[in-house]
Design an enzyme around this catalytic site. Structure first.
Site, PDB file in Angstrom:
ATOM      1  N   CYS A  58       0.865  -1.214   0.212  1.00 13.76           N
ATOM      2  CA  CYS A  58      -0.025  -0.270  -0.112  1.00 13.76           C
ATOM      3  C   CYS A  58       0.706   1.195   0.070  1.00 13.76           C
ATOM      4  CB  CYS A  58      -1.060  -0.030   1.142  1.00 13.76           C
ATOM      5  SG  CYS A  58      -1.519   1.430   1.711  1.00 13.76           S
ATOM      6  N   CYS A  61       0.321   3.178   3.519  1.00 11.79           N
ATOM      7  CA  CYS A  61       0.529   2.528   4.825  1.00 11.79           C
ATOM      8  C   CYS A  61       1.984   3.415   5.423  1.00 11.79           C
ATOM      9  CB  CYS A  61       0.948   1.045   4.880  1.00 11.79           C
ATOM     10  SG  CYS A  61      -0.608   0.070   4.988  1.00 11.79           S
ATOM     11  N   HIS A 120      -4.303   0.113   7.831  1.00 18.09           N
ATOM     12  CA  HIS A 120      -4.900  -0.135   6.562  1.00 18.09           C
ATOM     13  C   HIS A 120      -6.318  -0.672   6.494  1.00 18.09           C
ATOM     14  CE1 HIS A 120      -4.273  -0.750   2.163  1.00 18.09           C
ATOM     15  NE2 HIS A 120      -4.984  -1.873   2.249  1.00 18.09           N
ATOM     16  N   ASN A 160     -13.465  10.376  -1.124  1.00 23.03           N
ATOM     17  CA  ASN A 160     -14.247   9.498  -1.922  1.00 23.03           C
ATOM     18  C   ASN A 160     -14.031   8.178  -1.344  1.00 23.03           C
ATOM     19  OD1 ASN A 160     -14.993  11.454  -3.670  1.00 23.03           O
ATOM     20  ND2 ASN A 160     -13.201  11.305  -5.010  1.00 23.03           N
ATOM     21  N   SER A 168      -8.649   5.020  -5.339  1.00 15.64           N
ATOM     22  CA  SER A 168      -7.538   3.886  -5.974  1.00 15.64           C
ATOM     23  C   SER A 168      -6.969   3.365  -4.900  1.00 15.64           C
ATOM     24  CB  SER A 168      -6.682   4.921  -6.589  1.00 15.64           C
ATOM     25  OG  SER A 168      -5.793   5.721  -5.810  1.00 15.64           O
ATOM     26  N   HIS A 171      -6.799   2.074   1.787  1.00 16.66           N
ATOM     27  CA  HIS A 171      -6.388   2.808   2.955  1.00 16.66           C
ATOM     28  C   HIS A 171      -7.138   3.855   3.422  1.00 16.66           C
ATOM     29  CE1 HIS A 171      -2.977   2.994   5.896  1.00 16.66           C
ATOM     30  NE2 HIS A 171      -3.599   4.328   5.838  1.00 16.66           N
ATOM     31  N   HIS A 173      -8.313   7.402   3.761  1.00 17.83           N
ATOM     32  CA  HIS A 173      -7.765   8.406   3.442  1.00 17.83           C
ATOM     33  C   HIS A 173      -8.742   9.547   2.626  1.00 17.83           C
ATOM     34  CE1 HIS A 173      -8.079   6.587  -0.602  1.00 17.83           C
ATOM     35  NE2 HIS A 173      -7.621   7.829  -1.004  1.00 17.83           N
ATOM     36  N   GLN A 175      -8.903  13.755   0.689  1.00 18.79           N
ATOM     37  CA  GLN A 175      -8.189  14.725  -0.068  1.00 18.79           C
ATOM     38  C   GLN A 175      -8.399  16.190   0.131  1.00 18.79           C
ATOM     39  OE1 GLN A 175      -6.889  13.930  -4.075  1.00 18.79           O
ATOM     40  NE2 GLN A 175      -8.315  12.024  -4.227  1.00 18.79           N
TER      41      GLN A 175
HETATM   42  P1  H2U Z   1      -7.879   8.819  -4.238  1.00 20.58           P
HETATM   43  O1  H2U Z   1      -7.458   7.275  -4.970  1.00 20.58           O
HETATM   44  O2  H2U Z   1      -9.092   8.552  -3.487  1.00 20.58           O
HETATM   45  O3  H2U Z   1      -8.094   9.796  -5.154  1.00 20.58           O
HETATM   46  O4  H2U Z   1      -6.661   9.068  -3.342  1.00 20.58           O
HETATM   47  C1  H2U Z   1      -5.382   8.638  -3.582  1.00 20.58           C
HETATM   48  C2  H2U Z   1      -4.547   9.746  -3.846  1.00 20.58           C
HETATM   49  O5  H2U Z   1      -3.279   9.561  -3.316  1.00 20.58           O
HETATM   50  C3  H2U Z   1      -4.639  10.011  -5.345  1.00 20.58           C
HETATM   51  O6  H2U Z   1      -4.973  11.271  -5.527  1.00 20.58           O
HETATM   52  C4  H2U Z   1      -2.421  10.002  -4.486  1.00 20.58           C
HETATM   53  C5  H2U Z   1      -2.918   9.467  -5.713  1.00 20.58           C
HETATM   54  O7  H2U Z   1      -2.874  10.903  -6.476  1.00 20.58           O
HETATM   55  N1  H2U Z   1      -1.194   9.149  -4.222  1.00 20.58           N
HETATM   56  C6  H2U Z   1      -0.104   9.804  -4.169  1.00 20.58           C
HETATM   57  O8  H2U Z   1       0.121  10.912  -3.961  1.00 20.58           O
HETATM   58  N2  H2U Z   1       1.254   8.995  -4.188  1.00 20.58           N
HETATM   59  C7  H2U Z   1       1.102   7.679  -4.162  1.00 20.58           C
HETATM   60  O9  H2U Z   1       2.114   6.952  -3.955  1.00 20.58           O
HETATM   61  C8  H2U Z   1      -0.134   6.927  -4.414  1.00 20.58           C
HETATM   62  C9  H2U Z   1      -1.369   7.621  -4.537  1.00 20.58           C
HETATM   63 ZN    ZN Z   2      -2.298   1.094   3.781  1.00 20.18          ZN
END
Ligand code: H2U
Ligand code: ZN
Length: 308
Positions: A58, A61, A120, A160, A168, A171, A173, A175
């Site tokens: 992940c 994590c 996670h 989201n 995506s 975990h 989270h 934004q």
């Molecule tokens: P969402 O998948 O909910 O959008 O949130 C995950 C965000 O994390 C996504 O916007 C970011 C993605 O751009 N991300 C990073 O900044 N670094 C990473 O290594 C993986 C994901």
């Molecule tokens: Zn994780």
């Protein structure tokens, strides 16, 4: 078309009608009889969540390496970082484009990712309210820090949840998008709320909440400081709004006590969603609060939308 039946009187629980969305200043269509249709659509069965507490693959994590090669710290509660794939950049050049009807303007901003927990396998509904309180603390800190920046006019904090909502990563989270202009929906809400306050010297949502607390038909959960309810003008099934009982415009004005209340109501509401559908329920949620463009917004009343 004139087939109105004058022998029958209009019943808001039976007949199709329009409702006014006070926050956006727009009418929405409501068809109450539609909820009586037979439902043979998808029904989720309990799928045991088998996510591990720590997933070595992940990106979010603690201790893991992200897609851009940076290593996450061993964070004990929450963790915020600048999105490695940011939708907005602070340094993008300013400018505009116009070719008749085709119009565009450059937009600058900062995008951050907030991990709610080092675990996670958790979601907000699994977390203790005291842990969620730390998420609220971080939201407050970020709103103040980003909002104080010269070029930032609006700080959008959102989550989201679930892959169907476009998340995506499982975990827990959320934004933050902090940007140089005020997005459409908060801009409409600003207009509506400031106009109402000018006329009534009370916030639109204080008066709206008073009506809902008296009607008691759309309240989902409530505590000392916050109420979660289905707005009268809801468009989406199971759409809700969290409203603080006290009128304040943004997270810079929330009290310590209210932060615990906010954490509690989010736990309660997300648990209700999970129980209702017997699954870890996907949704899009966002906090709407006063713009940070340096103007005064006495009418703004912070609130949070949930769109399952
Ligand atoms: P969402 O998948 O909910 O959008 O949130 C995950 C965000 O994390 C996504 O916007 C970011 C993605 O751009 N991300 C990073 O900044 N670094 C990473 O290594 C993986 C994901
Ligand atoms: Zn994780």
């Amino acid at each position: 078309m004139n087939h109105s039946n004058s022998n029958i009187s209009f019943d808001i629980t039976e007949h199709s009608h329009r409702r006014f969305n006070q926050l956006l200043g727009e009418w929405v269509l409501v068809s109450p009889h539609r909820s009586k249709r037979p439902w043979q659509g998808q029904q989720e069965t309990t799928e045991k969540d088998t996510r591990p507490q720590y997933d070595p693959t992940c990106y979010l994590c603690p201790g893991n390496v992200r897609a851009n090669g940076e290593t996450n710290p061993q964070y004990p509660s929450t963790f915020v970082f600048t999105n490695d794939f940011a939708a907005l950049q602070a340094e993008s050049p300013s400018g505009s484009f116009a070719k008749g009807m085709l119009q565009a303007e450059s937009e600058r901003g900062i995008c951050k990712v907030i991990c709610f927990s080092p675990r996670h396998d958790l979601t907000l509904s699994d977390m203790e309210a005291t842990e969620i309180k730390k998420v609220v603390d971080l939201w407050q800190e970020q709103y103040q820090e980003l909002g104080a920046m010269e070029e930032i006019s609006y700080v959008q904090i959102f989550e989201n949840k679930g892959s169907v909502m476009g998340s995506s990563n499982p975990h827990p989270h959320g934004q933050i998008w902090a940007q140089s202009s005020v997005p459409g929906e908060p801009a409409k809400e600003t207009e509506q709320q400031e106009a109402y306050f000018q006329q009534n010297n009370r916030s639109l949502l204080s008066d709206y909440l008073a009506i809902e607390l008296e009607e008691k038909t759309r309240i989902v959960v409530e505590n000392e400081h916050f109420v979660a309810l289905v707005p009268f003008w809801a468009v989406w099934p199971f759409e809700t709004i969290i409203i603080p009982r006290r009128h304040f415009g943004h997270l810079g004005q929330i009290t310590e006590d209210e932060k615990f209340g906010y954490a509690g109501i989010m736990k309660q509401l997300s648990s209700v969603y999970d129980r209702l559908f017997n699954t870890s329920f996907p949704y899009s949620a966002g906090i709407h609060q006063a713009p940070t463009d340096g103007k005064d917004y006495p009418g703004w009343h912070l609130h949070m939308h949930f769109y399952p």
